[in-house]
Design a protein around this motif. Structure first.
Motif, short mmCIF file in Angstrom:
data_model
loop_
_atom_site.label_atom_id
_atom_site.label_comp_id
_atom_site.label_asym_id
_atom_site.label_seq_id
_atom_site.Cartn_x
_atom_site.Cartn_y
_atom_site.Cartn_z
N GLY A 373 -6.61 -14.13 -13.87
CA GLY A 373 -6.12 -15.14 -14.80
C GLY A 373 -7.19 -15.60 -15.77
O GLY A 373 -8.34 -15.13 -15.74
N ASP A 398 -3.26 -19.39 -17.21
CA ASP A 398 -2.35 -18.27 -16.94
C ASP A 398 -2.89 -17.47 -15.78
O ASP A 398 -4.09 -17.17 -15.73
N VAL A 400 -1.79 -14.39 -12.46
CA VAL A 400 -0.89 -13.47 -11.77
C VAL A 400 -1.32 -13.40 -10.32
O VAL A 400 -2.48 -13.07 -10.02
N THR A 412 3.75 -14.09 -12.15
CA THR A 412 3.03 -14.57 -13.32
C THR A 412 3.46 -16.00 -13.65
O THR A 412 4.65 -16.27 -13.74
#
Length: 426
Positions: A373, A398, A400, A412
């Motif tokens: 991320g 962000d 995963v 995700t």
């Protein structure tokens, strides 16, 4: 002697540190009359915030989110007393002093608990060489950002992923010695080393939860919930919570490092940490994790009152029986960040970007622990009336993580957090 220290209970550790504080208070009060030394000093922090998170789950509620709050709490608007911290320092003589940090937070297992407790030795030096040492319960010198009271940062509200994990899991009980040499032009070079215990579970959060953004520093009696991803089915001896300040295998760990500094320009620090945990040992629901990592940090003073801080960590953690040249859990991890901060009188604007990842190499593919991320943080703060600080901060991260599929979530996720905070320093 060090094995005896490693077996000390939490209560006894706290009693020892309390006795050090009482001794410091009594001595400093006794010598205050002669004006040889100052009386006991104290500093504090009151941290209040309003938070608006946007994310499906948080990791504190047995989830795999990257934040400690989510938008299901309090209708997405959370008013919170993050912490109230008191730092007490007492001078014991020309070379000795003591320091105890007590903290209140609603997240603690005990509402008021000790965060750090130290006995410090720093003799007066009239040469270019300087020796110092400390012993007690403390955090290793991982961070160049978190330099404030209660291990807070003057740059951001949320610590970097590296420093968030350090605040959660890297508290140790032991001793550290440092030697520093100062050159004629003011440059300094130093080496440091430590032997410690009570940090055998370090690594469990990185392996099973992954990296996170937080502003919390664990206390001596804290515990953290593990993700509800069926860990108990693979490891029935593992408790549902991990305790970061425990001794499991009676094997001391160590860290060592070097620092180089040119005052007013740059400071570099590198260290290697190894808790020497025995991965097959388990005690009272807590496994020992063999965790080691290298950590580097660089801080530079740039033109126009701008600061740069870069940090990187690379390591590995292992737990469980060793079968066919593999461990039950074997996770490598890395994270790196860069920060730029511009100061203008009593105002500061900071931007930080970071990337992170973990990878699993164990014999339990049913327990996937890999993730990757990135995160951005923007912070504006202003100090007024010397002791008051107002913060406005936005974070977006962000990531995963394959284990989220076990919780019926998308692998995700994007999470965001708006914060408005008021801090009182005294």
């Amino acid at each position: 002697m060090y094995l005896i220290k490693l077996k000390l209970s939490h209560r006894l550790l706290k009693l020892i540190m309390a006795m050090l504080l009482i001794e410091g208070v009594s001595i400093s009060c006794a010598i205050a009359q002669s004006d040889s030394f100052s009386e006991m000093t104290w500093h504090g922090l009151l941290d209040l915030s309003y938070m608006h998170p946007e994310g499906p789950t948080n990791w504190l509620d047995n989830g795999l989110g990257k934040l400690s709050v989510n938008n299901a709490q309090s209708g997405s608007n959370i008013f919170n007393l993050n912490q109230a911290t008191l730092l007490l320092q007492a001078r014991l003589g020309w070379s000795w002093s003591s320091s105890v940090t007590a903290k209140y937070s609603g997240r603690q297992d005990i509402p008021v608990d000790i965060s750090e407790a130290l006995l410090l030795f720093r003799p007066v030096s009239t040469t270019a060489s300087q020796f110092s040492a400390r012993m007690g319960a403390f955090l290793p010198p991982v961070s160049m950002e978190n330099t404030g009271v209660g291990w807070t940062s003057p740059y951001t509200l949320s610590s970097s992923t590296i420093n968030s994990w350090a605040g959660e899991e890297l508290k140790v009980f032991g001793g550290e010695a440092q030697y520093q040499y100062r050159f004629n032009n003011g440059d300094r070079i130093g080496v440091f080393a430590s032997g410690f215990g009570n940090n055998d579970t370090a690594g469990v959060l990185l392996a099973w939860r992954g990296w996170a953004l937080d502003n919390y520093t664990a206390t001596l009696n804290d515990s953290f919930a593990l993700p509800a991803t069926g860990i108990g089915g693979f490891f029935p001896k593992q408790a549902a919570q991990t305790r970061p300040f425990v001794e499991v295998d009676n094997r001391p760990g160590f860290y060592t490092g070097i620092s180089i500094e040119r005052p007013g320009f740059a400071k570099f620090r590198a260290m290697y940490y190894d808790n020497r945990g025995n991965p097959s040992m388990v005690k009272n629901g807590q496994y020992a994790w063999h965790t080691r990592f290298g950590n580097m940090g660089l801080k530079m003073d740039l033109p126009w009152d701008t600061e740069f801080i870069g940090q990187a960590m690379l390591g590995e953690t292992q737990m469980g029986n060793f079968i066919n040249n593999q461990y039950a859990v074997d996770t490598s991890f890395w994270s790196g960040s860069i920060l730029f901060s511009k100061k203008l009188d009593n105002q500061r604007f900071t931007v930080r970007y970071e990337r992170f990842a973990t990878s699993g190499f164990d014999y339990l593919p049913q327990d996937p622990n890999g993730e990757n991320g990135q995160a951005w943080i923007c912070n504006y703060n202003i100090i007024f009336l010397e002791q008051h600080q107002f913060n406005l901060e936005f974070s977006t991260i962000d990531s995963v993580h394959a284990s989220r599929l076990k919780l019926g979530q998308l692998a995700t996720q994007n999470e965001q957090l708006w914060q408005v905070a008021y801090r009182l320093f005294f």
